[in-house]
Design an enzyme around this catalytic site. Structure first.
Site, PDB file in Angstrom:
ATOM      1  N   ASP A  79       0.847  -1.190   0.000  1.00 55.61           N
ATOM      2  CA  ASP A  79       0.000   0.000   0.000  1.00 55.61           C
ATOM      3  C   ASP A  79       0.883   1.241   0.000  1.00 55.61           C
ATOM      4  O   ASP A  79       2.078   1.171   0.281  1.00 55.61           O
ATOM      5  CB  ASP A  79      -0.932   0.007   1.212  1.00 55.61           C
ATOM      6  N   ASP A 116       7.831   4.629  -1.265  1.00 53.02           N
ATOM      7  CA  ASP A 116       7.558   4.070   0.056  1.00 53.02           C
ATOM      8  C   ASP A 116       6.251   3.282  -0.051  1.00 53.02           C
ATOM      9  O   ASP A 116       5.175   3.851  -0.065  1.00 53.02           O
ATOM     10  CB  ASP A 116       7.431   5.193   1.081  1.00 53.02           C
ATOM     11  N   GLU A 146       0.063  -1.109   5.666  1.00 49.93           N
ATOM     12  CA  GLU A 146       1.089  -0.694   6.617  1.00 49.93           C
ATOM     13  C   GLU A 146       0.879   0.742   7.062  1.00 49.93           C
ATOM     14  O   GLU A 146       1.098   1.088   8.223  1.00 49.93           O
ATOM     15  CB  GLU A 146       2.484  -0.858   5.982  1.00 49.93           C
TER      16      GLU A 146
END
Length: 484
Positions: A79, A116, A146
């Site tokens: 995610d 990220d 996350e």
């Protein structure tokens, strides 16, 4: 897909990253990226599992003759944080990230890039697809959610993974080996208030142009928090001009330093000119205070139609006082690691309007007692509002292991490969290692990755050359572990 980005070296990573960025993958909305990842493993003919939480596990057999070597779990989350500039026309639910090359960096047009942790996930895909790497048994673990609660890590079942070593690919500074992280806890304040009829001249206030960023990794940089700055402005103008609040909307994500805040307010007609003058003076005041960290900060006001309702005076004064009193920023630095934040809290979201208040903070600490002390401070600050204050979503930290074998091996490899020592550190952010370690307590864990700047903001960027060096570092590590 940006073909120029996809063809960067190493193509094994960048091509997969660009393919991922064509798939919407916001936290809590991972159905399409789960399906994408599952298909990736199945198309390779590898054992592919989607667990009950939505994590994807892809298992690749060892290089022939190395079946009895230590198994390595490569782990990243799939995610990403969805943030865009206010003037960017973009739908995260349907549009693919528009990446581009800017000198030494890959960036995105007006949105978060998703490096990220998309770069980490794309790297795992590169390992799984490779036909010439030397390695022992490999398990690719792609976790979900996350960024908004670590749901995937919490829901991971014991017994599925067989590896001995976990390499988390979610550290964002090249040459850093991360061996520990902070735990965290959310604080949510919810309550209702009475509204009264509005009378006077109305304005829309904007505080914007702040850098924002990750509220763990970048909390020590002294960047402005748009919610605290807006509250400071409103509190002062309340005292000076009797300002009344119709609505506030500041920040967007629980784990990002808020970059923008907006408010609709009403002032008495006779105070309008003084009010405007004060706003201009306030902007200069804040720009002077934050000149080194927030050079693009602006405060803008514009006239609007007078709203029908504003907060009643008692509720408004209690809210402004509570937010003013609530802690925000670095609370304490670590005694054990120089330059590391031990405890912090960030007021991520303030939303007021229509008789409802929502204030959200995320507190982080590597010391549990300190973490809960900050939540007590938040309780005390918001007690004046008589609102409902709830703490939840707590997750554990990851305690450093000074005797880690994989740490010693990777320090040696780093010295040989880069001719300088690695920086061994812990991070003031929530990595999934602590949670995964609670399911698999015997894992030897470490986290590393290429350089990514400004995660969780539209200024996110990934340094191109560091990705190539990161790939080489990982390949050598896999080979050396396999040959021991």
């Amino acid at each position: 897909m940006n073909k120029e980005v996809a063809q960067l070296n190493p193509v094994q990573i960048w091509e997969n990253f660009e393919k991922m960025n064509e798939v919407p993958r916001g936290s809590k909305k991972e159905e399409r990226i789960i399906a994408f990842t599952k298909k990736f493993g199945e198309d390779l003919g590898l054992e592919t599992i989607v667990d009950k939480t939505g994590n994807v596990i892809i298992k690749k057999p060892a290089t022939p003759g190395m079946e009895d070597r230590k198994g390595i779990i490569l782990q990243s989350h799939i995610d990403m944080v969805h943030q865009k500039n206010a003037d960017t026309d973009f739908n995260f639910d349907t549009d693919g990230i528009q990446s581009y090359i800017d000198g030494d960096w890959v960036k995105a047009k007006g949105t978060t890039l998703g490096a990220d942790n998309g770069i980490g996930a794309a790297t795992i895909m590169g390992v799984l697809a490779s036909k010439d790497l030397v390695h022992g048994p490999i398990e690719g673990l792609f976790t979900i959610d996350e960024e908004t609660g670590m749901t995937g890590a919490f829901g991971l079942e014991g017994g599925i993974l067989k590896g001995d070593i976990l390499l988390n690919l979610d550290t964002e500074d090249e040459h850093e080996l991360c061996i520990g992280c902070a735990g965290g806890i959310d604080t949510n304040v919810n309550y209702t208030y009475d509204e009264v009829a509005a009378e006077g001249t109305a304005f829309h206030i904007q505080i914007k142009g702040l850098k924002g960023g990750h509220s763990g990794c970048e909390i020590h940089l002294g960047r402005g928090n748009a919610n605290k700055l807006m509250n400071r402005l409103l509190w002062n103008t309340r005292q000076k001009f009797g300002l009344e609040i119709a609505q506030i909307d500041g920040g967007s994500l629980r784990n990002a330093i808020p970059r923008e805040s907006f408010a609709d307010v009403v002032v008495a007609p006779e105070s309008v000119e003084e009010f405007k003058t004060y706003i201009s003076a306030f902007e200069k005041e804040i720009k002077t205070e934050l000149h080194a960290t927030e050079p693009n900060l602006v405060v803008v006001i514009s006239a609007i139609d007078t709203p029908f309702k504003v907060m009643d005076v008692a509720a408004q004064d209690a809210l402004l006082s509570a937010i003013y009193a609530a802690p925000c920023g670095v609370v304490r630095m670590s005694d054990d690691l120089e330059g590391l934040v031990e405890t912090s809290t960030s007021m991520a979201r303030v939303k007021v309007g229509g008789g409802n208040v929502l204030v959200q903070s995320l507190t982080r600490s590597s010391v549990d007692t300190a973490k809960f002390d900050v939540t007590n401070q938040l309780d005390a600050a918001f007690a004046i509002t008589k609102g409902n204050v709830e703490h939840g979503g707590a997750y554990p930290g990851w305690t450093p292991n000074a005797t880690s074998q994989i740490l010693e091996e990777m320090k040696e490899i780093h010295q040989e490969l880069f001719n300088k020592p690695a920086v061994v550190n812990a991070v003031h952010a929530g990595l999934e290692c602590g949670i995964i370690g609670s399911h698999y307590p015997n894992l030897d864990m470490i986290s590393f990755g290429p350089t990514i700047k400004n995660p969780h903001s539209p200024d996110e960027m990934c340094e191109i050359d560091t990705v190539s060096r990161f790939w080489d570092y990982l390949k050598i590590t896999l080979e050396k572990v396999a040959k021991k």
